[in-house]
Scaffold this active site. Structure first.
Site, PDB file in Angstrom:
ATOM      1  N   CYS A  48     -32.831  54.093 -19.666  1.00 19.51           N
ATOM      2  CA  CYS A  48     -33.253  53.750 -18.301  1.00 19.51           C
ATOM      3  C   CYS A  48     -34.584  54.412 -17.950  1.00 19.51           C
ATOM      4  O   CYS A  48     -35.157  54.139 -16.900  1.00 19.51           O
ATOM      5  CB  CYS A  48     -32.184  54.195 -17.305  1.00 19.51           C
ATOM      6  SG  CYS A  48     -31.868  55.966 -17.352  1.00 19.51           S
ATOM      7  N   CYS A 117     -25.383  56.626 -17.452  1.00 21.44           N
ATOM      8  CA  CYS A 117     -25.840  57.915 -16.921  1.00 21.44           C
ATOM      9  C   CYS A 117     -24.925  59.035 -17.441  1.00 21.44           C
ATOM     10  O   CYS A 117     -25.394  60.131 -17.744  1.00 21.44           O
ATOM     11  CB  CYS A 117     -25.843  57.915 -15.393  1.00 21.44           C
ATOM     12  SG  CYS A 117     -26.510  56.409 -14.677  1.00 21.44           S
TER      13      CYS A 117
HETATM   14 FE1  FES Z   1     -31.062  56.572 -15.348  1.00 23.11          FE
HETATM   15 FE2  FES Z   1     -28.724  56.930 -14.030  1.00 23.11          FE
HETATM   16  S1  FES Z   1     -30.086  55.221 -13.953  1.00 23.11           S
HETATM   17  S2  FES Z   1     -29.687  58.239 -15.449  1.00 23.11           S
END
Ligand code: FES
Length: 137
Positions: A48, A117
């Site tokens: 992410c 995450c």
């Molecule tokens: Fe990147 Fe949660 S969206 S760590």
């Protein structure tokens, strides 16, 4: 609408998606920062684009202190916070068993979209433990 009612509205929207425990840890994270004299540490950037750091102080095979830092989302903050609490006082073999499933369990669940995450957090913890093990050899 006053600030308080906006805040209440935001909180009630969050409660539909996140557990009380996850919200609490995201808003009041424990053990944020870096341990200066850590003997195990890791920093990983997830798919992410967010980064998680974990530092550990291990004494006689027991994790006596753990800290995290992230520039990621609320779930990553909650996961980092709960991880530092979970590992404290654990011996290395026990700490190695802490995976993303365990983090989600202890946080009373995470939405599907935030599972990565918890994976980023547990991967960082595992890497920090391995870093300790490499230096302890
Ligand atoms: Fe990147 Fe949660 S969206 S760590």
């Amino acid at each position: 609408m006053g600030f308080e009612s906006v805040e209440k509205m935001v909180m009630s929207e969050m409660r539909k998606v996140y557990s009380e425990k996850a919200i609490e840890h995201a808003m009041n994270p424990r053990n944020v920062g870096r341990i200066k004299d850590a003997n195990g540490a890791a920093r990983i950037t997830g798919s992410c684009g967010d980064t998680m750091e974990m530092s550990l102080k291990v004494k006689n095979g027991e994790i006596v202190e753990a800290k995290f830092w992230t520039d990621g989302c609320g779930s990553s903050i909650a996961c980092g916070s709960i991880t530092t609490e979970l590992v404290k006082g654990k011996r290395i073999p026990e700490a190695l068993k802490i995976d993303s499933k365990r983090l989600i369990e202890v946080l009373d669940g995470l939405p599907e979209a935030d599972i990565h995450c918890s994976v980023l957090t547990s991967n960082t913890l595992q890497a920090a433990i391995k870093d300790y093990m490499n230096h302890a050899k």
